[in-house]
Motif scaffolding. Structure first.
Motif, PDB file in Angstrom:
ATOM      1  N   THR A 111     -85.495 -15.807   6.530  1.00  0.00           N
ATOM      2  CA  THR A 111     -84.773 -17.045   6.246  1.00  0.00           C
ATOM      3  C   THR A 111     -83.638 -17.292   7.226  1.00  0.00           C
ATOM      4  O   THR A 111     -83.279 -18.436   7.489  1.00  0.00           O
ATOM      5  N   LYS A 112     -83.073 -16.216   7.762  1.00  0.00           N
ATOM      6  CA  LYS A 112     -81.972 -16.339   8.730  1.00  0.00           C
ATOM      7  C   LYS A 112     -82.301 -15.471   9.949  1.00  0.00           C
ATOM      8  O   LYS A 112     -81.907 -14.297  10.002  1.00  0.00           O
ATOM      9  N   PRO A 113     -83.047 -16.033  10.911  1.00  0.00           N
ATOM     10  CA  PRO A 113     -83.416 -15.235  12.084  1.00  0.00           C
ATOM     11  C   PRO A 113     -82.184 -14.699  12.808  1.00  0.00           C
ATOM     12  O   PRO A 113     -81.165 -15.373  12.913  1.00  0.00           O
ATOM     13  N   GLY A 114     -82.295 -13.474  13.269  1.00  0.00           N
ATOM     14  CA  GLY A 114     -81.209 -12.834  14.001  1.00  0.00           C
ATOM     15  C   GLY A 114     -81.784 -11.894  15.040  1.00  0.00           C
ATOM     16  O   GLY A 114     -82.947 -12.015  15.434  1.00  0.00           O
ATOM     17  N   THR A 115     -80.990 -10.944  15.437  1.00  0.00           N
ATOM     18  CA  THR A 115     -81.437 -10.011  16.469  1.00  0.00           C
ATOM     19  C   THR A 115     -82.314  -8.900  15.917  1.00  0.00           C
ATOM     20  O   THR A 115     -83.011  -8.226  16.672  1.00  0.00           O
ATOM     21  N   SER A 116     -82.266  -8.690  14.608  1.00  0.00           N
ATOM     22  CA  SER A 116     -83.107  -7.664  13.988  1.00  0.00           C
ATOM     23  C   SER A 116     -83.469  -8.090  12.572  1.00  0.00           C
ATOM     24  O   SER A 116     -82.871  -9.009  12.015  1.00  0.00           O
ATOM     25  N   LEU A 117     -84.472  -7.418  12.002  1.00  0.00           N
ATOM     26  CA  LEU A 117     -84.908  -7.722  10.646  1.00  0.00           C
ATOM     27  C   LEU A 117     -84.207  -6.790   9.670  1.00  0.00           C
ATOM     28  O   LEU A 117     -84.075  -5.588   9.919  1.00  0.00           O
TER      29      LEU A 117
END
Length: 102
Positions: free
Chosen positions: A52-58
């Motif tokens: 839901t909130k893409p970032g640098t890691s999961l």
């Protein structure tokens, strides 16, 4: 001279073998394209649902969600695939058993 013409003209067996080889190659390429499309759809849908909130890691919850989503997607695909294959097989058997009724 007759040997030249025999080798220049393909026999029906050679033509059938070539045709079958081409058909096999086309079937393999279609299967590969379908598998790639399945993977793309699976990744897109599961990513949308789980990240839901893409970032640098999961996050660990996103990783778990993705793993479960991918598993469910593959289970559903396998069920549909087996059912479809069984239906086609059944229809072919029915056609063969009916045969021409003259």
């Amino acid at each position: 001279m007759s040997d030249f013409f025999k080798s220049a003209v393909s026999s029906p067996t050679d033509n059938n073998a070539r045709k079958e080889a081409i058909m096999t190659q086309v079937r393999n390429e279609l299967a590969q394209a379908n598998a790639q499309q399945l993977i793309n759809n699976m990744n897109e849908r599961c990513f949308k649902a789980c990240v839901t909130k893409p970032g640098t890691s999961l996050s660990s919850s996103e990783q778990t969600c993705l793993a479960r989503c991918l598993d469910r997607f593959m289970e559903a695909f396998n069920i549909v695939s087996r059912t479809y294959t069984a239906r086609i097989t059944k229809e072919r058997l029915e056609e063969t058993n009916l045969g021409p009724s003259l």
